[in-house]
Design a protein around this motif. Sequence first.
Motif, PDB file in Angstrom:
ATOM      1  N   ASP A  73     -39.940 -12.493 -11.154  1.00  0.00           N
ATOM      2  CA  ASP A  73     -41.261 -11.907 -11.370  1.00  0.00           C
ATOM      3  C   ASP A  73     -42.357 -12.960 -11.506  1.00  0.00           C
ATOM      4  O   ASP A  73     -43.533 -12.667 -11.261  1.00  0.00           O
ATOM      5  CB  ASP A  73     -41.246 -11.014 -12.610  1.00  0.00           C
ATOM      6  CG  ASP A  73     -40.559  -9.678 -12.357  1.00  0.00           C
ATOM      7  OD1 ASP A  73     -40.247  -9.383 -11.190  1.00  0.00           O
ATOM      8  OD2 ASP A  73     -40.322  -8.935 -13.336  1.00  0.00           O
ATOM      9  N   ARG A 123     -34.368 -10.968 -12.832  1.00  0.00           N
ATOM     10  CA  ARG A 123     -35.630 -10.242 -12.619  1.00  0.00           C
ATOM     11  C   ARG A 123     -36.788 -10.965 -13.301  1.00  0.00           C
ATOM     12  O   ARG A 123     -37.879 -11.106 -12.723  1.00  0.00           O
ATOM     13  CB  ARG A 123     -35.492  -8.810 -13.150  1.00  0.00           C
ATOM     14  CG  ARG A 123     -36.721  -7.960 -12.879  1.00  0.00           C
ATOM     15  CD  ARG A 123     -36.522  -6.512 -13.292  1.00  0.00           C
ATOM     16  NE  ARG A 123     -37.688  -5.719 -12.933  1.00  0.00           N
ATOM     17  CZ  ARG A 123     -37.671  -4.643 -12.177  1.00  0.00           C
ATOM     18  NH1 ARG A 123     -36.545  -4.221 -11.661  1.00  0.00           N
ATOM     19  NH2 ARG A 123     -38.786  -3.975 -11.916  1.00  0.00           N
ATOM     20  N   HIS A 156     -33.885  -8.488  -5.609  1.00  0.00           N
ATOM     21  CA  HIS A 156     -35.118  -8.188  -6.356  1.00  0.00           C
ATOM     22  C   HIS A 156     -36.291  -8.976  -5.797  1.00  0.00           C
ATOM     23  O   HIS A 156     -37.409  -8.456  -5.705  1.00  0.00           O
ATOM     24  CB  HIS A 156     -34.937  -8.488  -7.842  1.00  0.00           C
ATOM     25  CG  HIS A 156     -36.171  -8.221  -8.654  1.00  0.00           C
ATOM     26  ND1 HIS A 156     -36.751  -6.981  -8.744  1.00  0.00           N
ATOM     27  CD2 HIS A 156     -36.965  -9.064  -9.380  1.00  0.00           C
ATOM     28  CE1 HIS A 156     -37.833  -7.047  -9.504  1.00  0.00           C
ATOM     29  NE2 HIS A 156     -37.981  -8.295  -9.891  1.00  0.00           N
TER      30      HIS A 156
END
Length: 461
Positions: A121, A117, A412
Motif C-alpha cells: 500500500d 498488504r 495485491h
Amino acid sequence: MATMATTAQTVPELTGMPLLGSLLDLKNDSLGTFLKARRDLGDVVRITAGPPGMRGTIHCVFSAEGAQQVLATQAANFRKDNNFYEELRVSFGNGLLTSQDDDYLRQRRLVQPLFTRRSVDTYATAIAAEADRLTGTWRAEGRETADVVHEMGRLALRAVARILFGTDVDAAVGIVERCFPVLAGYVTKRGYAPRNIPREWPTPGNRKAAAAHEELYAVCDRVIADRRAAGAGDGERDLLTLLMGAGGEEGSGVEGFDATELREQVLVFMLAGHETTATSLAFALHLLGLHPEVQQRVHEELDEVLKGRTPGAGDLDALPYLGRVLKEAMRLFPAAPAIGRRAVEATEIDGYLIPAGADVIVAPWVTHRHPRYWDDPERFDPDRFTPEAEAARPRYAWFPFGGGPRACIGQHFSMLESVIALAMILQSYELEAIDTEVPLGSAITLQALGPARCRLKSRTR
C-alpha cells in the motif's frame, strides 16, 4: 502425495494431422485449440504435436476442480520442471517465478515481508504519480485517441520500474521495452518446441536473444551497483533498496541476496509485474469502451467516492464496482492464459490417468469460459463478481493469479495498481472503443497482436 486409481480412464486425444499432430493448430491459435479440446472432448484432454520421433504431448486440465488439484491440493506432485520453465530460467534467471525447493523457500521467505498488504500500500502514491503523468500527457497533447494496449504497457512498466528503482526509472524503461519482447518470443518458441538447437549456435535468432539478454542484465547490474555505492538514503522505500536489505540479519538463519540473485529477482519482478498488469488494464479499458452503460456506472462510483481527488490505497475497498469490472476483464483476458507443470507421479484427475512425467497445463483461458461455472461465458458482466456470486462458484473457477503455494506473490500489488490507474484514467476521460476486436496470441503472457484504440473524451474532475 498424488495417487493413481486403477479405474482411471485413458485421457482422450485431440485429433490432429497424421504427421504433425496438433503442432500447427497450437502454433497458429493455441487459445482456440484449448477451447476446442474442452468443447469436443471434455475437461481432461491429451494434445500431441510434432513429427514422429520429435513429438511432444501435453495433458490439458480444464475444470476448476482439476486446476485446484494441480496447483493446490497436490501441488507437490506438479512441479515447474518442464521445458518452458527451464528456458525461462536461462533467460531471466532463477528468481521467485522459476526457482524451486530450497531456493524457492528461501527467496519467498526473504521477499514475502515486502509484499504484505501494508507494505504494498505504500506504493500507491508512486502508482498514482505515473497515472497522473499519463493523463497529463494526453491533455497536454490534446489526444483524441489512444491505443490502450501500448499506453497501458508503458504505464505499467514505468510504475513497476519506479517502484523498483525509485528515481532511476528512465535507466531501465527504454531497454526493457526493447529487449523484453525479444526474449519473451524466444523463450516461448523454445519452451514449446519438441526439440531445440543449442543456444550457443550463432543463428540470427540466438544472437538477437543473446544481445537482448546481455543488455537487460547489464542495466540491472548497473543500477544495483550504483545503489550499493550510494547507499540508501533516509526514508528510501524503493523495492530494490528493500531487496538489498532483505535477510542476513544476525540470528535470522537466512542469508540475504547476493548481486546475481538481486538481478534475477529484479528481472522477474519486471517481467511479472508489468506485462500482467498491463494486460488487465488494457482489456478493462477496451471492454469499458465497448460497454458505455458499464462505464457510466464506474464514472458514477468514482464521482461519488473520490469527488475528483487522487485515489489511494484506502480506496481499493471503497470502489467495489470498479473492482468487479477489473475481475471480469481478468476473467475474459487472463494475463496468464495457460500455466504449465510436470507430474512427478502418476495420478488421477477428474477420473482420468495422468502418467508420471507428463507435461500438464491448466488454462485460465478455458476454465474462465467453462459453461459449468459461467452463464453465457463470453458476455462481459461485472456483476458476476458480487460477493454472493463469487461465494457460489468453485474456488478455482477464476484463478488469474494461479493458486496454491506458488500463487503470485504480487496479487495485491497488481490489484492496487490496476484500480488506482483505472480510477485516475476514468476520472479524466470517457472512452469509446474504435477497435471492437483485438487479435490475440499467447507468449509468456497473453499478447494483444493488434491495437485496441479508443476515442478519448475529456471529463471535468
